[in-house]
Write a protein that holds these residues in place. Structure first.
Motif, PDB file in Angstrom:
ATOM      1  N   TYR A  92       0.961   8.970 -15.889  1.00 10.22           N
ATOM      2  CA  TYR A  92       2.287   8.685 -15.352  1.00 10.22           C
ATOM      3  C   TYR A  92       2.189   8.771 -13.821  1.00 10.22           C
ATOM      4  N   GLY A  93       2.051   7.625 -13.172  1.00  8.31           N
ATOM      5  CA  GLY A  93       1.906   7.603 -11.727  1.00  8.31           C
ATOM      6  C   GLY A  93       0.804   6.650 -11.307  1.00  8.31           C
ATOM      7  N   GLN A  94       0.290   6.842 -10.112  1.00 10.54           N
ATOM      8  CA  GLN A  94      -0.723   5.953  -9.565  1.00 10.54           C
ATOM      9  C   GLN A  94      -2.082   6.253 -10.175  1.00 10.54           C
ATOM     10  N   VAL A  95      -2.779   5.203 -10.605  1.00 12.36           N
ATOM     11  CA  VAL A  95      -4.101   5.365 -11.197  1.00 12.36           C
ATOM     12  C   VAL A  95      -5.074   5.823 -10.113  1.00 12.36           C
ATOM     13  N   GLY A  96      -5.851   6.839 -10.428  1.00 13.07           N
ATOM     14  CA  GLY A  96      -6.772   7.432  -9.469  1.00 13.07           C
ATOM     15  C   GLY A  96      -6.258   8.711  -8.854  1.00 13.07           C
ATOM     16  N   LYS A  97      -4.929   8.925  -8.927  1.00 16.85           N
ATOM     17  CA  LYS A  97      -4.337  10.151  -8.395  1.00 16.85           C
ATOM     18  C   LYS A  97      -3.648  10.969  -9.491  1.00 16.85           C
ATOM     19  N   ALA A  98      -2.858  10.302 -10.346  1.00 20.44           N
ATOM     20  CA  ALA A  98      -2.192  11.007 -11.437  1.00 20.44           C
ATOM     21  C   ALA A  98      -3.216  11.440 -12.473  1.00 20.44           C
ATOM     22  N   ILE A  99      -3.002  12.573 -13.079  1.00 18.27           N
ATOM     23  CA  ILE A  99      -3.974  13.120 -14.031  1.00 18.27           C
ATOM     24  C   ILE A  99      -3.401  13.278 -15.434  1.00 18.27           C
ATOM     25  N   ARG A 100      -2.099  13.170 -15.618  1.00 14.88           N
ATOM     26  CA  ARG A 100      -1.514  13.357 -16.943  1.00 14.88           C
ATOM     27  C   ARG A 100      -0.414  12.348 -17.177  1.00 14.88           C
ATOM     28  N   CYS A 101      -0.097  12.163 -18.470  1.00 13.36           N
ATOM     29  CA  CYS A 101       1.052  11.346 -18.836  1.00 13.36           C
ATOM     30  C   CYS A 101       2.328  12.166 -18.648  1.00 13.36           C
ATOM     31  N   ALA A 102       3.477  11.527 -18.852  1.00 14.90           N
ATOM     32  CA  ALA A 102       4.753  12.208 -18.595  1.00 14.90           C
ATOM     33  C   ALA A 102       4.942  13.408 -19.520  1.00 14.90           C
ATOM     34  N   ARG A 103       4.595  13.236 -20.811  1.00 12.64           N
ATOM     35  CA  ARG A 103       4.786  14.329 -21.771  1.00 12.64           C
ATOM     36  C   ARG A 103       3.876  15.506 -21.453  1.00 12.64           C
ATOM     37  N   CYS A 104       2.585  15.258 -21.248  1.00  8.21           N
ATOM     38  CA  CYS A 104       1.649  16.350 -20.953  1.00  8.21           C
ATOM     39  C   CYS A 104       1.937  16.986 -19.593  1.00  8.21           C
ATOM     40  N   ALA A 105       2.488  16.198 -18.650  1.00 14.84           N
ATOM     41  CA  ALA A 105       2.836  16.761 -17.350  1.00 14.84           C
ATOM     42  C   ALA A 105       3.955  17.789 -17.483  1.00 14.84           C
ATOM     43  N   ARG A 106       4.938  17.500 -18.348  1.00 10.31           N
ATOM     44  CA  ARG A 106       6.027  18.474 -18.557  1.00 10.31           C
ATOM     45  C   ARG A 106       5.492  19.750 -19.209  1.00 10.31           C
ATOM     46  N   VAL A 107       4.615  19.591 -20.206  1.00 11.01           N
ATOM     47  CA  VAL A 107       4.049  20.766 -20.871  1.00 11.01           C
ATOM     48  C   VAL A 107       3.207  21.586 -19.898  1.00 11.01           C
ATOM     49  N   ALA A 108       2.382  20.919 -19.083  1.00 15.00           N
ATOM     50  CA  ALA A 108       1.542  21.635 -18.128  1.00 15.00           C
ATOM     51  C   ALA A 108       2.372  22.336 -17.062  1.00 15.00           C
ATOM     52  N   THR A 109       3.472  21.701 -16.647  1.00 15.74           N
ATOM     53  CA  THR A 109       4.344  22.339 -15.650  1.00 15.74           C
ATOM     54  C   THR A 109       4.955  23.613 -16.209  1.00 15.74           C
ATOM     55  N   ARG A 110       5.393  23.559 -17.457  1.00 21.41           N
ATOM     56  CA  ARG A 110       5.977  24.761 -18.061  1.00 21.41           C
ATOM     57  C   ARG A 110       4.936  25.868 -18.228  1.00 21.41           C
TER      58      ARG A 110
END
Length: 336
Positions: A92-110
């Motif tokens: 979810y974001g720019q390829v080469g900089k973003a590391i996770r999809c939207a769902r996994c990003a929310r889980v990792a943030t929590r």
């Protein structure tokens, strides 16, 4: 064609400085790649910078042409291809900089928030207590809100108290038991005074009965109020000499015990009482603590039902304009 301003750098858009900036970026990129390769030779995990920390991915050793070895980070490889670090979905974001999809990003943030809270728990608790302790306006505002919320939610308060007691009552060294032990020690004499008054109020009035042998009054009198004992059924004159002697001896002993008990009672003016002790009537009844309300209460209640309902209605009106504030709507529907 854009003219060179002479300053160079980012502010100049002439072809020369544009190509120069691209060349410098390439040199810097090559230096970083070379330094990263040197660090990966001796590192256990990927040392590439990732935000405020490092990548930390597992380094894979591949054998390429001519028997040479190549070190590759699996995480960095997935990021370059635009694949989520934790699942096969696209990032979810720019390829080469973003590391996770939207769902996994929310889980990792929590998870990061939980880890941060566990790591800095004591420090943040102390800061919060200092902020509450050193700001009088903050204390007043929070306490007003707490009082209103408790009046508006009596069922939740009751459940919260029950959970607290169930959690700490079994531990003799818990703050719950230490507080009540200290409270009972401080107001022990006041509790004994209340018990004496209760026994005196609820004790049924007993009068001397007529003698079952001669029909005259037994002339029985209680030794002390609240501790009267059982009335006599036979007067002293109708007793046998041995029974009369035993009765008089027991009477003297009871009077001595009553006198010693009365002498042990401290001066009522010196008894330490709680600041908001309940006021009881002549029949040991308690009334509602609301000024002007004379409703008699039972059990351990302090306010009558009508006063509690009126307070809850007023508290709901006070909290109506604050409901929903601070609610996180961006996380609704997210996977926990």
């Amino acid at each position: 064609m854009n003219q060179c301003s002479g300053a160079g750098g980012r502010g100049c858009a002439c072809p020369f400085h544009v190509r120069l900036r691209e060349r410098h970026r390439g040199y810097a990129r090559a230096r970083r790649a070379k330094r990263l390769d040197e660090e990966m030779q001796t590192a256990a995990t990927c040392p590439r910078r990732q935000g405020s920390s490092t990548c930390g991915g597992r380094i894979r050793v591949d054998v390429v042409e001519f028997g040479k070895t190549k070190l590759t980070c699996e995480r960095c490889e997935r990021r370059t291809r635009g694949i989520c670090r934790d699942c096969p979905a696209r990032v979810y974001g720019q390829v080469g900089k973003a590391i996770r999809c939207a769902r996994c990003a929310r889980v990792a943030t929590r998870e990061a928030v939980r880890a941060s809270e566990a790591r800095h728990h004591d420090e943040r608790i102390e800061k919060s207590r200092a902020y509450y302790r050193d700001n009088e306006e903050v204390r007043r505002r929070r306490n007003e809100y707490k009082r209103a919320w408790r009046k508006a939610n009596p069922e939740k308060v009751r459940a919260q108290k029950k959970r607290y007691v169930d959690r700490h009552a079994a531990n003799p060294n818990s703050r719950y038991n230490r507080y009540h032990k200290k409270y009972r020690t401080r107001y022990r004499e006041q509790k004994r005074e209340l018990e004496r008054d209760r026994l005196q109020a609820v004790a049924a009035p007993r009068t001397a009965r007529p003698c079952t042998r001669c029909g005259k009054s037994t002339r029985w009198r209680p030794v002390h109020k609240g501790h009267a004992g059982k009335p006599w059924t036979v007067c002293t004159k109708c007793l046998h000499p041995c029974e009369r002697k035993t009765r008089l001896r027991n009477r003297r002993r009871a009077l001595a015990r009553a006198k010693a008990w009365l002498d042990s009672i401290p001066d009522p003016s010196r008894i330490r009482r709680p600041p908001t002790a309940a006021v009881r009537g002549p029949g040991w009844e308690r009334t509602c603590i609301t000024p002007g309300c004379d409703t008699v209460l039972t059990h351990r209640k302090k306010k009558c039902t009508k006063c509690r309902q009126r307070d809850a209605q007023a508290a709901n009106q006070t909290l109506a304009h604050q409901r929903g504030r601070g609610r996180r709507t961006d996380l609704e529907g997210a996977v926990a």
